[in-house]
Design a protein around this motif. Structure first.
Motif, PDB file in Angstrom:
ATOM      1  N   GLU A 225      -4.480  -0.200   3.306  1.00 57.64           N
ATOM      2  CA  GLU A 225      -3.241  -0.582   3.944  1.00 57.64           C
ATOM      3  C   GLU A 225      -2.002   0.186   3.068  1.00 57.64           C
ATOM      4  OE1 GLU A 225      -3.575  -4.436   5.257  1.00 57.64           O
ATOM      5  OE2 GLU A 225      -1.311  -4.467   4.875  1.00 57.64           O
ATOM      6  N   GLY A 226      -2.236  -0.073   1.637  1.00 57.95           N
ATOM      7  CA  GLY A 226      -1.036   0.153   0.885  1.00 57.95           C
ATOM      8  C   GLY A 226      -0.802   1.533   0.393  1.00 57.95           C
ATOM      9  N   GLU A 227       0.047   1.687  -0.244  1.00 53.93           N
ATOM     10  CA  GLU A 227       0.264   3.193  -0.691  1.00 53.93           C
ATOM     11  C   GLU A 227      -0.109   3.629  -2.150  1.00 53.93           C
ATOM     12  OE1 GLU A 227       4.426   3.769  -0.133  1.00 53.93           O
ATOM     13  OE2 GLU A 227       4.542   3.062   1.953  1.00 53.93           O
ATOM     14  N   ARG A 228      -0.055   5.183  -2.272  1.00 52.04           N
ATOM     15  CA  ARG A 228      -0.438   5.450  -3.794  1.00 52.04           C
ATOM     16  C   ARG A 228       0.880   5.173  -4.764  1.00 52.04           C
ATOM     17  NH1 ARG A 228      -2.611  11.158  -6.038  1.00 52.04           N
ATOM     18  NH2 ARG A 228      -3.490  10.285  -7.881  1.00 52.04           N
TER      19      ARG A 228
ATOM     20  N   PHE B 131       8.154  -4.165  -7.491  1.00 44.09           N
ATOM     21  CA  PHE B 131       7.576  -5.362  -7.117  1.00 44.09           C
ATOM     22  C   PHE B 131       7.542  -5.728  -5.461  1.00 44.09           C
ATOM     23  CE2 PHE B 131       8.322 -10.073  -5.852  1.00 44.09           C
ATOM     24  CZ  PHE B 131       7.324 -10.512  -6.772  1.00 44.09           C
ATOM     25  N   ALA B 132       8.527  -5.261  -4.714  1.00 49.68           N
ATOM     26  CA  ALA B 132       8.723  -5.613  -3.341  1.00 49.68           C
ATOM     27  C   ALA B 132       7.415  -4.754  -2.608  1.00 49.68           C
ATOM     28  CB  ALA B 132       9.923  -5.458  -2.944  1.00 49.68           C
ATOM     29  N   SER B 133       7.272  -3.562  -3.039  1.00 54.38           N
ATOM     30  CA  SER B 133       6.604  -2.866  -2.431  1.00 54.38           C
ATOM     31  C   SER B 133       4.974  -2.826  -2.635  1.00 54.38           C
ATOM     32  CB  SER B 133       6.904  -1.293  -2.459  1.00 54.38           C
ATOM     33  OG  SER B 133       8.191  -1.128  -2.424  1.00 54.38           O
ATOM     34  N   ILE B 134       4.516  -3.250  -4.003  1.00 53.69           N
ATOM     35  CA  ILE B 134       3.465  -2.998  -4.529  1.00 53.69           C
ATOM     36  C   ILE B 134       2.570  -4.477  -4.116  1.00 53.69           C
ATOM     37  CG2 ILE B 134       1.591  -2.385  -6.172  1.00 53.69           C
ATOM     38  CD1 ILE B 134       3.800  -1.088  -7.708  1.00 53.69           C
ATOM     39  N   TYR B 135       3.494  -5.443  -3.936  1.00 57.03           N
ATOM     40  CA  TYR B 135       2.665  -6.789  -3.631  1.00 57.03           C
ATOM     41  C   TYR B 135       2.700  -6.932  -2.049  1.00 57.03           C
ATOM     42  CZ  TYR B 135       3.023  -8.335  -8.366  1.00 57.03           C
ATOM     43  OH  TYR B 135       2.767  -8.462  -9.850  1.00 57.03           O
ATOM     44  N   ARG B 136       1.905  -7.788  -1.508  1.00 53.03           N
ATOM     45  CA  ARG B 136       1.941  -7.990  -0.098  1.00 53.03           C
ATOM     46  C   ARG B 136       2.886  -9.052   0.431  1.00 53.03           C
ATOM     47  NH1 ARG B 136      -1.948  -7.661   3.687  1.00 53.03           N
ATOM     48  NH2 ARG B 136      -3.309  -6.484   2.283  1.00 53.03           N
ATOM     49  N   ASP B 137       3.709  -8.626   1.099  1.00 48.41           N
ATOM     50  CA  ASP B 137       4.822  -9.386   1.743  1.00 48.41           C
ATOM     51  C   ASP B 137       5.783  -9.548   0.975  1.00 48.41           C
ATOM     52  OD1 ASP B 137       3.264  -9.711   4.422  1.00 48.41           O
ATOM     53  OD2 ASP B 137       2.274 -11.771   3.639  1.00 48.41           O
ATOM     54  N   GLY B 138       6.188  -8.389   0.163  1.00 47.73           N
ATOM     55  CA  GLY B 138       7.275  -8.370  -0.870  1.00 47.73           C
ATOM     56  C   GLY B 138       7.143  -9.524  -2.005  1.00 47.73           C
ATOM     57  N   GLY B 139       5.746  -9.860  -2.053  1.00 43.90           N
ATOM     58  CA  GLY B 139       5.521 -10.842  -3.253  1.00 43.90           C
ATOM     59  C   GLY B 139       5.752 -12.177  -2.974  1.00 43.90           C
ATOM     60  N   THR B 140       5.618 -12.669  -1.687  1.00 47.19           N
ATOM     61  CA  THR B 140       6.051 -14.149  -1.214  1.00 47.19           C
ATOM     62  C   THR B 140       4.676 -14.711  -0.772  1.00 47.19           C
ATOM     63  OG1 THR B 140       6.527 -13.455   1.062  1.00 47.19           O
ATOM     64  CG2 THR B 140       8.290 -13.534  -0.511  1.00 47.19           C
ATOM     65  N   THR B 141       3.609 -14.303  -0.925  1.00 48.27           N
ATOM     66  CA  THR B 141       2.302 -15.064  -0.279  1.00 48.27           C
ATOM     67  C   THR B 141       2.118 -16.398  -1.031  1.00 48.27           C
ATOM     68  OG1 THR B 141       1.309 -13.285  -1.728  1.00 48.27           O
ATOM     69  CG2 THR B 141       1.107 -13.185   0.653  1.00 48.27           C
ATOM     70  N   MET B 142       1.739 -17.403  -0.427  1.00 45.61           N
ATOM     71  CA  MET B 142       1.938 -18.779  -0.875  1.00 45.61           C
ATOM     72  C   MET B 142       0.728 -19.476  -0.340  1.00 45.61           C
ATOM     73  SD  MET B 142       4.922 -19.572  -2.196  1.00 45.61           S
ATOM     74  CE  MET B 142       4.758 -21.282  -2.116  1.00 45.61           C
TER      75      MET B 142
ATOM     76  N   PRO C 143       3.478 -26.382  -3.179  1.00 45.42           N
ATOM     77  CA  PRO C 143       2.943 -25.393  -2.678  1.00 45.42           C
ATOM     78  C   PRO C 143       2.852 -24.442  -3.999  1.00 45.42           C
ATOM     79  CG  PRO C 143       5.499 -25.565  -2.545  1.00 45.42           C
ATOM     80  CD  PRO C 143       4.812 -26.846  -3.096  1.00 45.42           C
ATOM     81  N   ILE C 144       2.107 -23.308  -3.884  1.00 47.39           N
ATOM     82  CA  ILE C 144       1.585 -22.602  -5.110  1.00 47.39           C
ATOM     83  C   ILE C 144       1.709 -20.995  -4.824  1.00 47.39           C
ATOM     84  CG2 ILE C 144      -0.321 -21.998  -6.667  1.00 47.39           C
ATOM     85  CD1 ILE C 144      -1.572 -24.590  -6.225  1.00 47.39           C
ATOM     86  N   ALA C 145       2.411 -20.293  -5.660  1.00 45.57           N
ATOM     87  CA  ALA C 145       2.815 -18.870  -5.226  1.00 45.57           C
ATOM     88  C   ALA C 145       1.343 -18.339  -5.343  1.00 45.57           C
ATOM     89  CB  ALA C 145       3.686 -18.481  -6.444  1.00 45.57           C
ATOM     90  N   LEU C 146       0.976 -17.296  -4.681  1.00 44.63           N
ATOM     91  CA  LEU C 146      -0.295 -16.644  -4.816  1.00 44.63           C
ATOM     92  C   LEU C 146      -0.211 -15.166  -4.386  1.00 44.63           C
ATOM     93  CD1 LEU C 146      -3.401 -17.281  -4.806  1.00 44.63           C
ATOM     94  CD2 LEU C 146      -3.507 -17.634  -2.474  1.00 44.63           C
ATOM     95  N   PRO C 147       0.636 -14.592  -5.353  1.00 41.87           N
ATOM     96  CA  PRO C 147       0.609 -13.145  -5.424  1.00 41.87           C
ATOM     97  C   PRO C 147      -0.692 -12.295  -5.168  1.00 41.87           C
ATOM     98  CG  PRO C 147       1.286 -13.629  -7.295  1.00 41.87           C
ATOM     99  CD  PRO C 147       0.786 -14.900  -6.760  1.00 41.87           C
ATOM    100  N   LEU C 148      -0.608 -11.076  -4.101  1.00 42.84           N
ATOM    101  CA  LEU C 148      -1.628 -10.228  -3.913  1.00 42.84           C
ATOM    102  C   LEU C 148      -0.893  -9.002  -4.079  1.00 42.84           C
ATOM    103  CD1 LEU C 148      -2.898 -12.193  -0.703  1.00 42.84           C
ATOM    104  CD2 LEU C 148      -3.933 -12.520  -3.120  1.00 42.84           C
ATOM    105  N   GLY C 149      -1.877  -7.915  -4.279  1.00 42.45           N
ATOM    106  CA  GLY C 149      -1.348  -6.579  -4.434  1.00 42.45           C
ATOM    107  C   GLY C 149      -1.719  -5.903  -3.039  1.00 42.45           C
ATOM    108  N   ARG C 150      -0.922  -4.907  -2.809  1.00 42.79           N
ATOM    109  CA  ARG C 150      -1.231  -4.057  -1.674  1.00 42.79           C
ATOM    110  C   ARG C 150      -1.169  -2.537  -2.265  1.00 42.79           C
ATOM    111  NH1 ARG C 150       1.622  -4.881   4.000  1.00 42.79           N
ATOM    112  NH2 ARG C 150       3.194  -4.658   2.392  1.00 42.79           N
TER     113      ARG C 150
END
Ligand SMILES: Cc1cc2nc3c(=O)[nH]c(=O)nc-3n(C[C@H](O)[C@H](O)[C@H](O)COP(=O)(O)OP(=O)(O)OC[C@H]3O[C@@H](n4cnc5c(N)ncnc54)[C@H](O)[C@@H]3O)c2cc1C
Length: 611
Positions: free
Chosen positions: A166-169, A184-195, A201-208
């Motif tokens: 789904e992500g880009e190169r 940061f905003a592009s390589i992380y899923r949802d602009g880096g805001t996954t929780m 609440p716990i920040a849970l960043p994921l790559g895309r």
């Protein structure tokens, strides 16, 4: 002035030396634009709440009046229960400001040397150029740690393999020439805001990205600890953890991604202080083993290495898969695994110009422990009662310590030193972890002049992090987008408090003037103060983050407990396999990429050899 500019002016008052609030707001908007609609709505509600409060109290906007007035309004708003809303807005403001303030330094440091290696040679097609229907032998969904290794084994076994990502190169040139916030905003899923939602609440960043989360991970490489692997093999019946198979696969992973101890000459002062503190306490510590041959200590792992030094799978396993014949499609989101008569027949996917169908009798799902359960559910494959449950996240927290000397934590390896003294006994692993330049400010306490003073002293601050091996305490809900719920277990709360105390001991032993513990506890200046301070610490007020989700489609021998069988087949359907963090049956207790890669290679081998 915009509402976001008003808040920026209150958090970082320009009259006291803070940045232009509208500039901060415009940089922040680039990140907000990439957030999902629900997060944007939450943020808008927080901004409206802040403005409404300021207006109700004073009849004027938040941005009006003196810095003291604005700061007092923020403090009152927080006291009245607005802390979560304020923290959300503050994190975005500080991230945008930090990334922008250091953008030039990040670019200069990142392009000082020739890249340590060229971009990986990949057979990669952007989704816009991929045909709307096609056929192959095997599809791998996701090109991260698990997907890359599973795909490589399938391609080597002679399967015509297509990896759908789904992500880009992100090439090294693209990384070097992009603003840090856009990275940061592009390589992380949802602009880096996954929780992970819960209390706290716990920040849970994921790559895309092509390469998944390995493109932005810290590069630390631990082998699966022997007792954990034994538990997976003996208690869970995970054939893939059979020591006779796992050992050679781990060795192959390490050779593929280039694992070696971080060299002392690039470690940086932040890591050295942790080594010195641990040595003074006689605690076991060493430079971490990392997949970063040729690391220059640019401290930008978390926004994509500008030197191609960190060996994310886009630089090794994916090119190797392509060398064996695999093809990669980027920017293509799989909406569904297609099943007919109880057998996989391919995938349906979405790109901006419409639908794509790829047919294949074998589908490997490697979308990551958070996206995999929703993907299986929307494919009609979510019936197993434990799918999406059993989530461990390896919760992490950190402390900051002030030193007389200059530390400049961002000059050196981002995650540099491991302290394992409490690991075996308590499941607590300490790792000296800095942030990319300016981006560590996100967790600085306070507002206004106090906060600006803190940011000015950032160069004299060292940071240390800790992770705890948690009981599976979370669950992934949803079929369209994942919703993560997580309830911190009591024993894990205690372990987090112990971890905070341990980090403070290391930093004080290294000569820190004072250590901020967070969680409402007072700062400590002497070892004798730690115990009492930790007693007062409220774990729910700590700033928690987690980077290692696992377990949501656990593999093992018990059909009622494990949705995936001991070799990686999804139960209840033919031709669907799972090869990402979700198959690990419990928290590995260490940074998990090597475990995921080795297990996924095993899934790829099993799928490739299956009749
Ligand atoms: C900031 C950070 C630092 C970390 N540091 C370390 C570290 O130092 N050491 C370590 O061992 N681990 C680290 N990790 C964790 C490690 O990177 C992950 O555990 C690992 O990459 C997970 O592998 P995976 O295959 O499960 O998923 P991922 O690597 O996340 O790959 C999944 C891929 O699937 C894609 N995808 C998802 N859904 C779809 C879909 N529907 N269609 C198409 N593609 C899809 C995603 O875009 C993603 O690229 C870190 C993580 C983070 C966030």
């Amino acid at each position: 002035m915009s509402a976001l500019g008003d808040v920026a002016a209150a958090i970082l008052p320009p009259e006291a030396g803070g940045p232009d609030p509208e500039r901060v707001a415009s940089v922040a908007r680039r990140m907000i634009d990439r957030m999902p609609a629900v997060s944007q709505a939450g943020l808008a509600a927080a901004l409206v709440g802040l403005e409404a409060y300021a207006f109700a109290r004073t009849g004027r906007r938040l941005g009006a009046g003196s810095p003291q007035r604005r700061e007092a309004l923020l403090a009152d708003f927080a006291r009245l229960g607005g802390t979560p809303a304020l923290d959300t807005v503050k994190s975005i403001v500080l991230l945008a400001h930090g990334a922008d303030a250091y953008a030039e330094e990040i670019a200069t440091v990142g392009s000082r040397h020739e890249p340590s290696r060229p971009d990986g040679a990949m057979n990669l097609t952007p989704a816009s150029e991929w045909p709307s229907t096609s056929r192959c032998d095997a599809i791998v969904i996701g090109s991260g740690a698990g997907g890359a290794f599973a795909a490589r084994e399938l391609a080597r076994a002679g399967f015509d393999t297509v990896i759908v990502e789904e992500g880009e190169r992100w090439t090294v040139d693209r990384i070097r020439s992009s603003h840090p916030l856009d990275r940061f905003a592009s390589i992380y899923r949802d602009g880096g805001t996954t929780m992970a939602f819960g209390n706290p609440p716990i920040a849970l960043p994921l790559g895309r990205a092509v390469g998944g989360t390995t493109v932005i991970n810290s590069g630390t490489c631990y082998r699966p600890p022997a007792p954990v692997a034994k538990d997976w093999f003996e208690k869970h019946g995970l054939a893939l953890a059979n020591p006779e198979l796992l050992g050679p696969r781990v060795a192959d992973v390490e050779a593929t991604i280039g694992v070696a101890p971080a060299p002392m000459e690039v470690l940086g002062r932040n890591g050295e202080l942790s080594l010195e503190g641990a040595a003074a306490l006689d605690w076991k510590s060493s430079p971490l083993r990392r997949n970063a041959p040729g690391c220059r200590g640019a401290c930008q792992c978390a926004i994509g290495c500008p030197n191609n030094a960190k060996g994310g799978v886009h630089l090794n396993a994916l090119p190797q898969a392509c060398e064996a014949g695999a093809r990669i499609v980027s920017g293509l989101h799989v909406t569904e695994v297609l099943v007919e008569g109880g057998r996989a027949v391919g995938v349906a996917a979405r790109r901006s110009s419409g639908e794509v169908r790829i047919s294949a009798p074998l589908v490997v799902v490697a979308a990551g422990a958070i996206p995999t359960p929703p993907l299986l559910r929307r494919s009609g494959l979510g019936r197993h009662p434990t799918l999406g449950r059993n989530l461990s996240i390896h919760p992490a927290t950190g402390i900051t310590a002030s030193f007389e000397e200059e530390v400049v934590s961002w000059r050196g390896v981002m995650q540099s030193v491991g302290i394992e003294e409490l690991h075996e006994r308590e499941g607590i692993l300490l790792e000296a972890t800095a942030s990319p330049p300016g981006m560590g400010a996100i967790s600085a306490p306070g507002y206004g002049t106090h906060l600006l003073g803190r940011l000015d002293r950032a160069g004299n601050t060292a940071t240390l992090g800790a992770m705890i091996a948690d009981a599976p305490s979370g669950r992934v809900f949803g079929a369209r987008s994942p919703i993560v719920a997580y309830r911190l277990a009591k024993a894990d709360e205690r372990r987090l408090a112990t971890a905070v105390g341990a980090m403070a001991r290391v930093m004080l032993a290294a000569g820190a003037k004072d250590v901020e513990l967070g969680g409402g506890a007072p700062a400590v200046r002497d070892e004798s103060e730690i115990e009492a301070a930790v007693e007062r610490l409220d774990v729910r007020r700590l700033r928690l983050a987690a980077f290692h989700p696992t377990g949501t489609a656990a593999a093992g021998s018990n059909p009622s407990r494990h949705p995936v069988d001991p070799e990686g087949r999804l139960r209840g359907v033919d031709g669907v396999w799972v090869a990402d963090g979700s198959v690990l049956p419990s928290c590995p207790g260490v940074n998990p990429q090597v475990s995921i890669m080795a297990v996924a290679a095993g899934v790829g081998e099993a799928a490739g050899g299956a009749p």
